[in-house]
Design a protein around this motif. Structure first.
Motif, short mmCIF file in Angstrom:
data_model
loop_
_atom_site.label_atom_id
_atom_site.label_comp_id
_atom_site.label_asym_id
_atom_site.label_seq_id
_atom_site.Cartn_x
_atom_site.Cartn_y
_atom_site.Cartn_z
N HIS A 148 3.76 5.54 -5.27
CA HIS A 148 3.41 4.25 -5.88
C HIS A 148 4.56 3.29 -5.61
CE1 HIS A 148 1.97 1.90 -9.66
NE2 HIS A 148 2.84 1.15 -8.99
N ALA A 149 4.26 2.14 -5.00
CA ALA A 149 5.28 1.14 -4.70
C ALA A 149 4.91 -0.20 -5.34
CB ALA A 149 5.44 0.96 -3.20
N LEU A 150 5.92 -0.98 -5.65
CA LEU A 150 5.69 -2.33 -6.18
C LEU A 150 5.13 -3.24 -5.10
CD1 LEU A 150 5.97 -4.45 -8.45
CD2 LEU A 150 8.29 -4.90 -7.57
N VAL A 151 5.74 -3.17 -3.90
CA VAL A 151 5.34 -4.03 -2.78
C VAL A 151 5.24 -3.20 -1.52
CG1 VAL A 151 5.84 -6.14 -1.48
CG2 VAL A 151 6.61 -5.94 -3.86
N GLY A 152 4.23 -3.46 -0.74
CA GLY A 152 4.12 -2.88 0.59
C GLY A 152 3.62 -3.94 1.54
N ASP A 153 4.02 -3.83 2.80
CA ASP A 153 3.45 -4.76 3.78
C ASP A 153 2.44 -4.03 4.65
OD1 ASP A 153 4.79 -3.45 5.87
OD2 ASP A 153 6.36 -4.96 6.05
N THR A 154 1.76 -4.76 5.50
CA THR A 154 0.67 -4.19 6.28
C THR A 154 1.15 -3.19 7.34
OG1 THR A 154 0.73 -6.16 7.68
CG2 THR A 154 -0.91 -6.11 5.91
N ASP A 155 2.46 -3.14 7.58
CA ASP A 155 3.02 -2.13 8.48
C ASP A 155 3.44 -0.86 7.73
OD1 ASP A 155 2.64 -3.48 10.82
OD2 ASP A 155 4.68 -4.26 10.99
N GLY A 156 3.32 -0.88 6.40
CA GLY A 156 3.65 0.30 5.63
C GLY A 156 5.04 0.34 5.03
N ASN A 157 5.84 -0.71 5.24
CA ASN A 157 7.16 -0.76 4.62
C ASN A 157 7.00 -0.90 3.10
OD1 ASN A 157 8.82 -0.87 7.12
ND2 ASN A 157 7.68 -2.77 7.44
N LEU A 158 7.80 -0.15 2.34
CA LEU A 158 7.62 -0.09 0.89
C LEU A 158 8.88 -0.49 0.14
CD1 LEU A 158 5.82 3.38 0.59
CD2 LEU A 158 4.76 1.11 0.82
N VAL A 159 8.65 -1.14 -1.01
CA VAL A 159 9.72 -1.50 -1.94
C VAL A 159 9.31 -1.00 -3.32
CG1 VAL A 159 11.02 -3.37 -3.03
CG2 VAL A 159 10.36 -3.55 -0.61
N PHE A 160 10.21 -0.27 -3.99
CA PHE A 160 9.92 0.28 -5.30
C PHE A 160 10.64 -0.52 -6.38
CE2 PHE A 160 9.65 3.64 -2.14
CZ PHE A 160 8.36 4.11 -2.37
N ASP A 161 10.09 -0.50 -7.59
CA ASP A 161 10.61 -1.32 -8.68
C ASP A 161 11.56 -0.53 -9.57
OD1 ASP A 161 10.95 -3.47 -10.42
OD2 ASP A 161 9.19 -2.96 -11.62
#
Length: 250
Positions: free
Chosen positions: A173-186
């Protein structure tokens, strides 16, 4: 090929009975609840789960556990899940309890392609010497116990050999993801999510916010898209509190 899938159900549609899953989260913080719920809606069983804990009785992995979908779990603690404890002690569930830092490193090593590593955690205890109950018999005796592990000395200190962990699928579960699959967690939801993501042969991420590729600052990305195979835009999920403590008014 696009990594975006339309629904959580579609994202987990090929997870079959007997698969091994690495699942992110700590308690109820940062758990891939939409993906777990979608998996619970399917007829899959005999799952082997690697996760810090097993949710609660009514939420997260606890849903799969209550439905007897999980055969074995590798975790660091039971947590606020009475059914987890009951199934383990009654011999219905195989459990490999692992020191929390060791569990994290076993997943990290698996994602990095490192087969094993030495750690001082657990030396001189049943963690290294064997005998930890993995499965109980109905009469309360130990049906399956952990085997002893190799112990070696480095620089005058003893270390135990721990094997890395990998999985067929990773659910995160990620806060933000882009369409290439890069993820940022909160914040603290970062916990086991990046480790689980890299340890899975196929990584499925539910994201609260989906943005176009190139919008994220590369320095702020926690998991590169090369590790992520499928992304589901679930929006913001209801945040549950595992254990609430309220101070008395004076």
């Amino acid at each position: 090929m696009s990594k975006i899938v339309a629904s959580a159900g579609e994202a987990v549609a090929d997870i079959a009975s007997g698969c091994r899953l690495a699942v992110g989260g700590f308690g109820l913080c940062g758990i891939p609840d939409a993906l777990i719920a979608a998996l619970a809606a399917r007829d899959v069983t005999d799952l082997e789960v690697i996760s810090n804990n097993c949710g609660t009785d009514q939420h997260g992995l606890g849903i799969l556990l209550a439905d007897r979908r999980i055969r074995r779990i590798t975790a660091s603690y039971v947590g606020e899940n009475g059914e987890f404890a009951r199934q383990y002690l009654s011999g219905e569930l195989e459990v490999e309890l692992t020191p929390q830092g060791t569990l994290a490193e076993k997943l990290r090593a698996g994602g990095a392609g490192i087969p094993a590593f030495f750690t001082p955690a657990g030396v001189g205890t049943p963690v290294s010497e064997g005998g930890l109950p993995w499965r109980y018999a109905p009469d309360g005796s130990v049906a399956v116990a952990s085997p002893p592990k190799e112990v070696r000395a480095f620089g005058g200190r003893r270390y135990v050999l721990e094997e890395a962990l990998t999985a067929d699928y990773a659910l995160v579960h990620a806060l933000v993801g882009d369409t290439d699959g890069n993820l940022v967690f909160d914040k603290s939801a970062r916990n086991f999510n990046p480790l689980a993501a890299t340890a899975g042969r196929i990584c499925i991420a539910q994201v609260e916010n989906l943005v176009p590729a190139g919008e994220l600052d590369p320095a702020h990305i926690h998991v590169p898209g090369v590790y992520v195979d499928r992304i589901v835009h679930t929006g913001r999920q209801h945040k549950r509190i595992e254990k609430r403590t309220i101070a008395q008014e004076h």
